[in-house]
Design a protein around this motif. Sequence first.
Motif, PDB file in Angstrom:
ATOM      1  N   ASP A 114       0.797  -1.357  -0.041  1.00  0.00           N
ATOM      2  CA  ASP A 114      -0.095   0.055   0.142  1.00  0.00           C
ATOM      3  C   ASP A 114       0.937   1.214   0.181  1.00  0.00           C
ATOM      4  O   ASP A 114       2.007   1.289   0.503  1.00  0.00           O
ATOM      5  CB  ASP A 114      -0.937  -0.003   1.135  1.00  0.00           C
ATOM      6  CG  ASP A 114      -2.073  -1.175   1.134  1.00  0.00           C
ATOM      7  OD1 ASP A 114      -2.522  -1.302   0.030  1.00  0.00           O
ATOM      8  OD2 ASP A 114      -2.204  -1.941   2.153  1.00  0.00           O
ATOM      9  N   VAL A 115       0.289   2.345  -0.609  1.00  0.00           N
ATOM     10  CA  VAL A 115       0.900   3.743  -0.476  1.00  0.00           C
ATOM     11  C   VAL A 115       0.075   4.646   0.063  1.00  0.00           C
ATOM     12  O   VAL A 115      -1.289   4.791  -0.230  1.00  0.00           O
ATOM     13  CB  VAL A 115       1.227   4.152  -2.194  1.00  0.00           C
ATOM     14  CG1 VAL A 115       2.115   5.407  -2.234  1.00  0.00           C
ATOM     15  CG2 VAL A 115       2.162   2.915  -2.595  1.00  0.00           C
ATOM     16  N   PHE A 116       0.681   5.238   1.006  1.00  0.00           N
ATOM     17  CA  PHE A 116      -0.516   6.159   1.676  1.00  0.00           C
ATOM     18  C   PHE A 116       0.127   7.832   1.599  1.00  0.00           C
ATOM     19  O   PHE A 116       1.265   8.088   1.295  1.00  0.00           O
ATOM     20  CB  PHE A 116      -0.092   5.975   3.040  1.00  0.00           C
ATOM     21  CG  PHE A 116      -0.697   4.447   3.582  1.00  0.00           C
ATOM     22  CD1 PHE A 116      -2.035   4.331   3.818  1.00  0.00           C
ATOM     23  CD2 PHE A 116       0.242   3.414   3.442  1.00  0.00           C
ATOM     24  CE1 PHE A 116      -2.415   3.086   4.107  1.00  0.00           C
ATOM     25  CE2 PHE A 116      -0.281   2.163   3.842  1.00  0.00           C
ATOM     26  CZ  PHE A 116      -1.545   1.910   4.077  1.00  0.00           C
ATOM     27  N   PHE A 133      -4.981   7.807  -4.187  1.00  0.00           N
ATOM     28  CA  PHE A 133      -6.590   7.191  -3.719  1.00  0.00           C
ATOM     29  C   PHE A 133      -6.434   5.877  -3.495  1.00  0.00           C
ATOM     30  O   PHE A 133      -6.993   4.910  -4.149  1.00  0.00           O
ATOM     31  CB  PHE A 133      -7.319   7.601  -5.032  1.00  0.00           C
ATOM     32  CG  PHE A 133      -7.612   9.150  -4.940  1.00  0.00           C
ATOM     33  CD1 PHE A 133      -8.542   9.725  -4.174  1.00  0.00           C
ATOM     34  CD2 PHE A 133      -7.186  10.026  -5.934  1.00  0.00           C
ATOM     35  CE1 PHE A 133      -8.847  11.053  -3.934  1.00  0.00           C
ATOM     36  CE2 PHE A 133      -7.079  11.238  -5.810  1.00  0.00           C
ATOM     37  CZ  PHE A 133      -7.934  11.927  -4.838  1.00  0.00           C
ATOM     38  N   HIS A 134      -5.624   5.171  -2.723  1.00  0.00           N
ATOM     39  CA  HIS A 134      -5.483   3.782  -2.483  1.00  0.00           C
ATOM     40  C   HIS A 134      -5.253   3.168  -3.685  1.00  0.00           C
ATOM     41  O   HIS A 134      -6.047   2.025  -3.967  1.00  0.00           O
ATOM     42  CB  HIS A 134      -6.726   3.348  -1.522  1.00  0.00           C
ATOM     43  CG  HIS A 134      -6.868   4.032  -0.185  1.00  0.00           C
ATOM     44  ND1 HIS A 134      -5.911   4.018   0.739  1.00  0.00           N
ATOM     45  CD2 HIS A 134      -7.819   4.877   0.040  1.00  0.00           C
ATOM     46  CE1 HIS A 134      -6.320   4.532   1.752  1.00  0.00           C
ATOM     47  NE2 HIS A 134      -7.359   5.389   1.514  1.00  0.00           N
ATOM     48  N   GLN A 135      -4.528   3.531  -4.587  1.00  0.00           N
ATOM     49  CA  GLN A 135      -4.102   2.719  -5.864  1.00  0.00           C
ATOM     50  C   GLN A 135      -5.228   2.569  -6.791  1.00  0.00           C
ATOM     51  O   GLN A 135      -5.420   1.857  -7.759  1.00  0.00           O
ATOM     52  CB  GLN A 135      -3.635   1.402  -5.605  1.00  0.00           C
ATOM     53  CG  GLN A 135      -2.389   1.589  -4.389  1.00  0.00           C
ATOM     54  CD  GLN A 135      -1.619   0.259  -4.573  1.00  0.00           C
ATOM     55  OE1 GLN A 135      -0.882  -0.141  -5.559  1.00  0.00           O
ATOM     56  NE2 GLN A 135      -1.683  -0.497  -3.486  1.00  0.00           N
ATOM     57  N   GLU A 136      -6.329   3.603  -6.726  1.00  0.00           N
ATOM     58  CA  GLU A 136      -7.434   3.643  -7.528  1.00  0.00           C
ATOM     59  C   GLU A 136      -7.635   5.170  -8.183  1.00  0.00           C
ATOM     60  O   GLU A 136      -8.786   5.486  -8.465  1.00  0.00           O
ATOM     61  CB  GLU A 136      -8.467   3.151  -6.984  1.00  0.00           C
ATOM     62  CG  GLU A 136      -8.693   1.840  -6.599  1.00  0.00           C
ATOM     63  CD  GLU A 136      -9.917   1.326  -5.839  1.00  0.00           C
ATOM     64  OE1 GLU A 136     -10.893   1.957  -5.662  1.00  0.00           O
ATOM     65  OE2 GLU A 136     -10.065   0.027  -5.593  1.00  0.00           O
ATOM     66  N   ALA A 137      -6.476   5.720  -8.339  1.00  0.00           N
ATOM     67  CA  ALA A 137      -6.739   7.290  -8.621  1.00  0.00           C
ATOM     68  C   ALA A 137      -7.371   7.345 -10.288  1.00  0.00           C
ATOM     69  O   ALA A 137      -7.992   8.380 -10.557  1.00  0.00           O
ATOM     70  CB  ALA A 137      -5.366   7.886  -8.741  1.00  0.00           C
TER      71      ALA A 137
END
Length: 741
Positions: free
Chosen positions: A145-147, A319-323
Motif C-alpha cells: 500500500d501507498v499512503f 487514492f489507495h491505488q485507484e486514482a
Amino acid sequence: MKFRKQLTLLLTMTGLGLLSHGTAFAETRTELWTKESHDYGAKLPYLRYEAEEGVGSDAVLKHSTTYDETEMEASNQSYVQLTKEDSSLRFTLKKAANAMTLRFTMPENASGELEISVERNGELLGKKTLELDNSSAWQYVKENDVFDEKIAGSHSRFRFDERHFLLENDNKELMELEEGDVLTIRRTDKKADELGIDFIELEEAPEAKGAPSNSISITDAPYSAVPNDGQDDSKAFLDALKDADKENKTLYIPVGTFDFDRKLVISATDMRITGAGIWHTQLHFTSEEQAGGGIEFLDSSSNVEMDNLYMDSELKSRFHQEANYKGIAGVLGENSKLHDLWLEHFECGIWVGDYVEADKMKYTKNLTVSNSRIRNNFADGVNFAQGTKNSKVQNSNIRGNGDDGLATFASKAIVKIKEKVNGVERVRYIHTKSKPAENNAFLNNTVELTWRAAGIALHGGANHCIEGNLVKDITSGSGLRVSTVFPGYNFDDNQNISIKRNLLIQTGTDNDFYGNALASIHFEKLYGEMKKIQVTDNRLINSPHGKYSANFYIPEEGTTEITLRNNEVKNIDLEPMLAEEEKNFVPLSEEEKLAEEQKKEEELKKAEEQKKAAEQQAKHEGEQSGHDGALNIELHDQEEIPVTANFKLYWFSGETEENGRTVRYWVKKLEGIHLDESMEYSLEDGTKVFNFTPDDIPEYIPISGTAFEEDYYYEGEDWIRWESPEGVQYVKIRYWSPKEA
C-alpha cells in the motif's frame, strides 16, 4: 483485509567469483558512469551536472547507502544540502544552454526560494528567482500500500521532485549560456528546512514550433482558448479536436499553459495532436480529484500521432491505488505514435488498455512511444496492458516513478464498474478476459530513480524484448523483474522473451517493503511458471545485493526455461571519487556535528523505549494470545498466524480494532538472530541447524556440553537466510527453552 503473500524463498546469487575490482579511472563518478554507459540508454539533448560535481559554499555533500535515508533516492545516492540563507552551489558549463531542469528535495509541506545567476568572464549575465515547494511529492509505502500520510511501519518515499524552466532572467529575457559560463544556485530563504539539490540538467531548448499546415488551433475562433489565463480550456480543446478529426486536419496547441478541470475523453482517428514543443506548450490538469484529469482515448481511436507537449496535473494522491488519473490512457488502435512528450505528476505516465466486457474489447497494436520524458508519477511510467501487442518504448527517459518504470502486463483484469440503473447507482464487477500482451519491446531507454518496484518489469505475456537500456539507481526494488505475481496469462504462450545487452548500475534493494532483499535481476512466480526466457549479455555494475534473485531455486547457470548467459558483473570502488568530491564542500561545524549526534541518540533512545514497551506487552499477552478471538498477523508477510502457533517465537508489535475484532501484529524473533561462522551447528539431510533460546533477545546455544532433551523444552523451528563466508545459505533455527531447576 488484503494481504500480499511474502516471498517464500529468496535466493540471491552474488556471483562472488565473478566480481572484478576496478580502480577509479575518471575524475568524477559522473564521468565514470558516462564512459561505462556509452551505447546504452536514451540519447536526449540535455547534459547532467550532478550536485557533487559542483563547488559548494556553506553546503554539505550528503551520501549514504543506508536503506530509508533520503540519499538513497538521489542519483549516485548523493545530493548537496544548502544549509541556510546564502548557501550556494556553483557549476561551470561544459556546453551551451538556455533551459534547465532541477531535481531537489525538501521536507514534507516545506517551501523555499532559490536565486539562479549566471556569470560570464566575471560579469553578471542575469538572475532568475525560483520559488520551490514539494506539494506534488512525498508518499509513504507499507508493503503493498501507498499512503498520503505517514503511518506506523511505513517508509518515506518520493522525497525528490523536479522543476524545469527556460533560463529567463527576472525581466523575462532569455539567457543564452555558453561553455565556460558559471551558473550559481543560491538559497535565498531564511527557513530552517533542509533544501537539497540532486542535480541539474542543462540544454538548448529549440524555438517554439508554429502551427503546421492544414491545422486547427484551439486558440482559433470559435474555440478561442486563451493561454495563461487560468480558465478552463476543456470545451475549446474538445470542440477543436472534433472538428479537426472530421476535417482531417492537425490539432495544434500553441505556446502557453492551457488548463483543464476534467479528464479529456477523446476519440481521434488518422490525425495528429501537436504543440509548440515540450518547453513551450503545457497542458495542465487542475483537479486533485480521483479520475479528475489526463487524456483517455476511446476505443474508436486509431492511427493517432501526439507530440511536442508538456503535461502535468495537480494530483496529490494515489487514492489507495485507484486514482484512475493517467497522463495518457485508453486504446490507441493501430499504428499510433506518441513522441517528444513530457509527462509528470500523474498516477501513471502512460497506461494502455481497454477495460470493458470481453465481447466489446478493443486492442492497441503497433504503438510507438519515443523521445519522451516520463517522470515523477505516483505509479508506473509506461505500462502496456490488456492485450497490447507489437508496441515499443524507445529512446526515452523514465525517472522518479512510484512503480515499475516500464512494464508490460498480461493480466486478466477484474474491473469495478459504477453505473446508474433506473436512477439508482450500483456497482458491478466484470472480468475483461483480454488477450495476452505480446511482442512488446523496451529499447534504448534510460530508466532511473524509481522509488518503488522495478526499473523494467515483465508481468507475463509472450515474445517481448528488453534491449539496450540503461537502468540506474533503483534502490527500492530490482533493476529488471520477471514475474507471475498477478493472475493472468503469465508466460503460457511465450516462445522467446529476450532480455539482452542492458546495463544495470547500482540496482537492487535490501528491503522490497516486505523485508526481502532483491538482486539486480529478480524472478518471482506465484500464478504460473517461467517459460523460455533468455537473459544474456547484460552488464551489472555495483549491484549490492547480487546478480540474480528469485523466490524459487535457480542455479547460477539458469534452468531449462531460464537462460542466464554472459551477464558480466563489475564492482568499482567509488570511495576515492567520493573523497575528492567532498573537498569541494564545507564540512559540518563542530556544533552541527554535535547536534546531529544528539538527534541520532534521541532517536535511538526513543526506538529502545518503544521496543521495551512492545516486549512488555508481548509478555502480558503471553502464550495464549492466539486463543482469545483476536486475529493475529505476521507484520512483514501479512499472513495470519494460526491460534495453535507458539507465540514465544514472535515479538508483539501492536494491535488495532477492525470491524469489532482485535487485530494483533507480530514479528518473528528470527529477525533478532545473527549467525557467524564460529557458531556450532548440526547437519540434518544436508541442512545446517543452529540452536537458540526464544528470549526477547534470542541467545545462541552451543551444541558442545548441552543436553537438549534433558535440560530444555523444544519450542519450534524456522528457516533463515544466511549470507555466510561460503555464500548464501538457507539454514534452520531450532528454539529451546531451559527447564526450570
